[in-house]
Motif scaffolding. Structure first.
Motif, PDB file in Angstrom:
ATOM      1  N   TYR A   1     -14.465   4.167  -0.252  1.00 40.01           N
ATOM      2  CA  TYR A   1     -14.285   3.016   0.469  1.00 40.01           C
ATOM      3  C   TYR A   1     -12.999   3.119   1.380  1.00 40.01           C
TER       4      TYR A   1
ATOM      5  N   ARG B   1      -8.890  -2.514  -1.448  1.00 39.17           N
ATOM      6  CA  ARG B   1      -7.923  -2.544  -0.253  1.00 39.17           C
ATOM      7  C   ARG B   1      -8.521  -3.135   0.853  1.00 39.17           C
ATOM      8  N   ILE B   2      -9.545  -3.819   0.698  1.00 35.41           N
ATOM      9  CA  ILE B   2     -10.364  -4.279   1.930  1.00 35.41           C
ATOM     10  C   ILE B   2      -9.835  -5.977   1.993  1.00 35.41           C
TER      11      ILE B   2
ATOM     12  N   TRP C   1       0.891  -1.013  -0.247  1.00 36.66           N
ATOM     13  CA  TRP C   1       0.101   0.155   0.124  1.00 36.66           C
ATOM     14  C   TRP C   1       0.817   1.364  -0.105  1.00 36.66           C
TER      15      TRP C   1
ATOM     16  N   ILE D   1      -1.462   5.879   2.701  1.00 39.12           N
ATOM     17  CA  ILE D   1      -2.378   4.846   3.564  1.00 39.12           C
ATOM     18  C   ILE D   1      -1.601   4.577   4.694  1.00 39.12           C
TER      19      ILE D   1
ATOM     20  N   GLN E   1     -10.615   6.008  -0.495  1.00 40.37           N
ATOM     21  CA  GLN E   1     -10.480   6.095  -1.886  1.00 40.37           C
ATOM     22  C   GLN E   1     -11.712   5.558  -2.744  1.00 40.37           C
TER      23      GLN E   1
ATOM     24  N   GLY F   1      -7.404   1.960   7.655  1.00 38.91           N
ATOM     25  CA  GLY F   1      -6.902   3.214   6.873  1.00 38.91           C
ATOM     26  C   GLY F   1      -7.654   4.419   7.685  1.00 38.91           C
TER      27      GLY F   1
ATOM     28  N   GLN G   1      -9.692   1.506   3.846  1.00 43.93           N
ATOM     29  CA  GLN G   1      -8.553   0.296   3.717  1.00 43.93           C
ATOM     30  C   GLN G   1      -8.807  -0.441   5.024  1.00 43.93           C
TER      31      GLN G   1
END
Length: 591
Positions: free
Chosen positions: A282, A250-251, A214, A218, A245, A239, A284
């Motif tokens: 969304y 990135r989950i 990442w 972040i 973002q 995050g 992270q």
């Protein structure tokens, strides 16, 4: 006549199974790494060529297999992970299903090499699109090595569904780093076309591994998550909302070290971030849930990507509370001391112009007049000259941390208004705080409306307002009428194609009632909460509104005592804090 019922050949059975678990090169890589981890490997080296279609190779230092075990590993439903039905209910391993190797071997050219710790030489088995060769002895050092070449070469139709080489490489990278995040004691290496693209040494921390995948924007602001009890444990990082973002890739969720995809977990995460993100943003997350094996069913998806929880409500509550606690504990903190001015502003009324007069101002008209003079002075030629410079600032003496009390808001000093949009504060510790006046006022009004407005108190109108309705608007008004009634609206819909507004909420200025109705009839929001958000947005001060120093201070005081003050009701930031290290980085000092 219908065809006879026949048992499919082993080759066809394997190809059907391959369609379930071998979707693309990354799924092959995933299955092979799972076997390595189940074999106790602490070093896993992976390599691909041609996006994985030409070559996939996984080498490990795990326990290995004896010569007679190699052909058994290529049989359907052969496994060393389970032996009874009870084992199936408490899966503790990854590759328990038993069809991965034969399925992969049926659509590729495969070579297996392995050795057990007590053996002097290894064994090799080659598989040609499902056909096994004789096991041969070979020199081999430790663990297991599996090569998969020419994936899907015997099923050209499957090749059509593969993406570009770049995309397939990216998916293989994702498969490797997901296992690397969940297995910190093991080292992982991925080489693509003989170029090393991932390298995770054994013993790295989770943060260090996240920093490898990442960006710094972040990882520099990660918030630690830690919660649970003796049986259900949640750990990991999310995050900061500022780093949100418009992409949701990135989950990352892990259940008992297994990477999973689960809509319920995503829902709990987004609920925890509610009010801190815009609708299209969304967060992270890299979150690890550890629960007893009997509390989760991992056998609901052929590729084991999905799971089913015995107690979904418990899992949802744990994740939601733990993430919310991490967010609340790390964001902007309000001073614990309560000054007289703060206590006085707990009961507040807003005039029709939506400025920030206290309740006492209405009891003392002369004070209110003085505020009006402040507003008039703000629009004077002198004030306009100041606004042309894009900042309404106080004198240097007043801007210091020893500012007079009338320019103090709690433990913060008010420095001025920038671009008629942002309020500039400084703290005792030297932090600079920029407050978006519209977002801050939105949060104040939303909190007031959503807590005090539930009573449905009304302001009757002497002359009802009439508004024509389009047929589509009539349908929408019918759906939201109960929520509007709870807010305090009295709507007369006895006349077809029109509505009469006979009363409005007590805290809504009648002059804005028609505009508010216009707006909500053209929006998609229908819940009570969303209507409060819209009303707060309509009535809040706007960007570009000039505020006197007194008005700005009273807004800040109310904002400081409002819950969830860091974000407006729509999730947009209401404040930004610049600390000394942030300024040093921006000015490239100490580099």
């Amino acid at each position: 006549m219908p065809s006879s019922i026949l048992i499919l050949s082993p080759e066809l059975q394997n190809q059907i199974a391959a369609g379930e678990v071998v979707e693309r090169p990354s799924s092959v890589l995933k299955e092979l790494m799972e076997n390595s981890l189940d074999a106790g490997a602490t070093r896993i080296q992976t390599a691909i060529q041609g996006g994985g279609q030409s070559l996939i190779q996984v080498e490990d230092n795990g326990w290995g297999m004896s010569p007679d075990q190699l052909p058994q590993a290529m049989a359907r439903h052969a496994t060393s992970k389970i032996s009874t039905f009870r084992d199936l209910l408490r899966i503790e391993s990854f590759g328990f299903r038993g069809e991965a190797l034969p399925s992969i071997g049926s659509v590729s050219r495969m070579c297996l090499r392995s050795i057990q710790a007590d053996q002097s030489e290894g064994a090799e088995l080659k598989v040609e699109f499902g056909l096994l060769s004789e096991v041969k002895p070979v020199p081999f050092r430790e663990g297991t090595s599996i090569q998969v070449k020419d994936l899907f070469a015997n099923t050209p139709a499957r090749l059509k569904f593969m993406k570009t080489q770049h995309t397939e490489v990216k998916r293989c990278q994702e498969a490797v780093y997901r296992f690397a995040l969940a297995n910190l004691k093991a080292s992982f290496i991925l080489t693509s076309n003989e170029r090393k693209v991932l390298d995770f040494p054994a013993g790295q921390s989770l943060v260090h591994r996240l920093q490898s995948i990442w960006p710094p924007g972040i990882t520099d602001k990660l918030l630690e998550v830690d919660g649970g009890d003796d049986e259900y444990l949640l750990s990991g990082y999310v995050g900061h909302p500022e780093a949100a973002q418009t992409r949701g890739d990135r989950i990352l969720f892990f259940v008992n070290q297994r990477p999973v995809q689960d809509k319920m977990l995503i829902s709990a995460l987004r609920q925890a971030f509610k009010g801190r993100l815009l609708s299209k943003e969304y967060p992270q997350a890299a979150l690890f849930l550890q629960i007893p094996g009997q509390e989760v069913d991992v056998n609901v998806h052929p590729a084991k990507l999905e799971v089913r929880f015995r107690d979904e409500q418990r899992v949802f509550k744990l994740l939601h509370q733990a993430v919310a606690q991490a967010l609340n504990s790390s964001l902007f903190q309000v001073p614990t001391e309560h000054h007289a001015s703060q206590t006085r502003t707990e009961t507040v009324s807003f005039d029709p112009k939506y400025k920030f007069h206290t309740f006492e101002d209405y009891l003392a008209p002369q004070t209110a007049e003085s505020h009006a003079e402040d507003r008039d002075s703000a629009s004077s030629p002198t004030a306009n000259a100041g606004s042309q410079a894009q900042i309404k600032a106080v004198s240097c003496d007043q801007a210091s941390t020893h500012a007079p009390s009338n320019l103090k808001a709690g433990e913060y000093s008010y420095l001025g208004q920038i671009q008629n949009n942002y309020l500039l504060l400084t703290s005792r510790t030297g932090e600079l705080i920029l407050v978006d006046q519209h977002a801050a006022h939105e949060r104040i009004l939303y909190h007031r409306f959503s807590t005090q407005g539930q009573t449905g108190q009304q302001r009757p109108l002497a002359l009802p307002m009439q508004r024509a309705l389009h047929p589509s608007e009539e349908d929408r008004l019918h759906r939201i009428a109960p929520a509007m009634r709870n807010m305090g609206f009295v709507l007369d819909r006895s006349q077809a194609g029109a509505v009469l507004i006979r009363a409005v909420p007590a805290h809504l200025d009648p002059s804005q009632a028609r505009d508010f109705l216009d707006q909500i009839l053209h929006e998609q929001s229908e819940s009570q909460d969303e209507l409060w958000q819209t009303m707060a947005c309509r009535q809040a001060v706007k960007a570009g509104d000039t505020l006197s120093a007194q008005e700005a201070l009273e807004l800040i005081q109310h904002w400081l005592s409002t819950p969830d003050k860091e974000y407006c009701p729509h999730g947009r930031p209401a404040m930004i804090t610049l600390r000394a290290k942030d300024l040093e980085r921006m000015f490239k000092r100490g580099m």
